[in-house]
Design a protein around this motif. Structure first.
Motif, PDB file in Angstrom:
ATOM      1  N   GLU A 202       0.855  -1.190   0.000  1.00  0.00           N
ATOM      2  CA  GLU A 202       0.000   0.000   0.000  1.00  0.00           C
ATOM      3  C   GLU A 202       0.888   1.235   0.000  1.00  0.00           C
ATOM      4  OE1 GLU A 202      -2.486  -0.517   3.413  1.00  0.00           O
ATOM      5  OE2 GLU A 202      -3.700  -2.082   2.470  1.00  0.00           O
ATOM      6  N   ASN A 203       1.021   1.845  -1.174  1.00  0.00           N
ATOM      7  CA  ASN A 203       1.993   2.922  -1.348  1.00  0.00           C
ATOM      8  C   ASN A 203       1.373   4.275  -1.719  1.00  0.00           C
ATOM      9  OD1 ASN A 203       3.642   0.270  -2.743  1.00  0.00           O
ATOM     10  ND2 ASN A 203       4.585   1.360  -1.026  1.00  0.00           N
ATOM     11  N   CYS A 204       0.046   4.369  -1.655  1.00  0.00           N
ATOM     12  CA  CYS A 204      -0.598   5.621  -2.017  1.00  0.00           C
ATOM     13  C   CYS A 204      -1.546   6.046  -0.899  1.00  0.00           C
ATOM     14  CB  CYS A 204      -1.370   5.479  -3.325  1.00  0.00           C
ATOM     15  SG  CYS A 204      -0.278   5.182  -4.746  1.00  0.00           S
ATOM     16  N   GLY A 205      -1.545   7.364  -0.627  1.00  0.00           N
ATOM     17  CA  GLY A 205      -2.318   7.875   0.493  1.00  0.00           C
ATOM     18  C   GLY A 205      -3.674   8.409   0.081  1.00  0.00           C
ATOM     19  N   ASN A 206      -4.632   8.297   1.023  1.00  0.00           N
ATOM     20  CA  ASN A 206      -5.973   8.833   0.790  1.00  0.00           C
ATOM     21  C   ASN A 206      -6.585   9.311   2.088  1.00  0.00           C
ATOM     22  OD1 ASN A 206      -7.426   6.519   2.103  1.00  0.00           O
ATOM     23  ND2 ASN A 206      -6.461   5.397   0.418  1.00  0.00           N
TER      24      ASN A 206
END
Length: 234
Positions: A202-206
Motif C-alpha cells: 500500500e503505497n498511495c495515500g488517501n
C-alpha cells in the motif's frame, strides 16, 4: 752676392709665410673636420632616436589595431547578445501572455464548474473513481495535481468534502518515506491510528475516515477511489 742673399731671404720668408698659411688652413680644416664629425654623430643619434620612435609608433599602431579589432569583436558580440535578449524577452512576453490567458481561463472554469477556492488554491473533487495514477493524470491534464496538505486548516477543509478519496501522498519512490507529489516531505501528519500499515503493498495515500482530523490511510495504488485535485491560483 748681396743680391743673391737678399733673394734667398725673400724666398725663405715667402716659404715661411706659405708654410704658416698652410698650417692655418690645416688647422681650419681640422676644426671643420671636428665640427663635421660632431654633426655626423649628432645626426646618427637623431637617426637612431627617429628609428626607435618609429619602431615604438609602429608597435603602438599595431597594438591599437589589435585593441580596435577587440572592440569591434566585443561590439559584434554585444549586438548578438542584445538581439538574443530581445528575442528572449519577446518569447517571455508571449509566454506571459499565454500564462495570463491560461490563468484567466482557469479562473473562468473554476467559477463555472465544480472547483472550490480555499486559501489561494482551487480544489476539484471527482464524481467518478480512478486509480491513484489515473487520478493524478487527470489532475495534471487540468493544470493541477493531487492535493498537498500543508496545514491543519487545509486538512479540515479536505475532510469537509466527506469523500473517501486519493490525495497527493505516496512512498512509491522509497518504501516508508512518504512524500507529496510536489517532492516535499511531510510537515504535518494526519494518519489514522495504526496507519500507514500496508508496507510495500500500500503505497498511495488517501483520506478515509473523514469524520476525524486524523483521516489518512495508505492503500493499494490500483484501488478505484474518488480523488481531489489542487490548483494554485498564485
Amino acid at each position: 752676392m748681396k743680391q743673391i742673399n737678399f733673394d734667398i731671404e725673400a724666398k725663405s720668408k715667402n716659404l715661411k709665410e706659405e708654410r704658416d698659411d698652410l698650417k692655418r688652413k690645416l688647422n681650419g680644416l681640422a676644426s671643420e673636420k671636428n665640427l663635421l664629425a660632431g654633426e655626423r654623430d649628432t645626426l646618427k643619434r637623431m637617426n637612431s632616436d627617429f628609428q626607435v620612435r618609429n619602431q615604438n609608433l609602429t608597435l603602438e599602431r599595431d597594438e591599437l589595431k589589435k585593441i580596435n579589432l577587440g572592440i569591434e569583436a566585443s561590439l559584434k558580440s554585444l549586438t548578438a547578445e542584445k538581439d538574443e535578449l530581445i528575442r528572449t524577452i519577446s518569447i517571455i512576453e508571449a509566454n506571459n501572455t499565454n500564462l495570463t490567458e491560461d490563468r484567466d481561463e482557469r479562473r473562468h472554469d473554476i467559477q463555472n464548474n465544480r472547483w472550490e477556492v480555499f486559501e489561494g488554491s482551487a480544489y476539484y473533487v471527482s464524481v467518478g473513481k480512478k486509480t491513484w495514477q489515473e487520478s493524478r493524470r487527470y489532475c495534471k491534464s487540468q493544470g493541477a495535481d493531487l492535493m498537498v496538505i500543508n496545514s491543519q486548516e487545509e486538512q479540515v477543509f479536505a475532510n469537509g468534502f466527506n469523500k473517501y478519496m486519493w490525495i497527493g501522498l505516496t512512498d512509491l519512490e522509497t518504501e516508508g518515506t512518504w512524500k507529496w507529489v510536489d517532492g516535499s516531505r511531510l510537515t504535518s501528519r494526519y494518519w489514522k491510528v495504526g496507519e500507514p500499515n500496508g508496507q510495500t503493498n500500500e503505497n498511495c495515500g488517501n483520506i478515509k475516515t473523514y469524520e476525524s482530523l486524523e483521516s489518512w490511510n495508505d492503500e493499494q495504488c490500483e484501488m478505484l477511489l474518488n480523488w481531489i485535485c489542487e490548483m494554485s491560483l498564485t
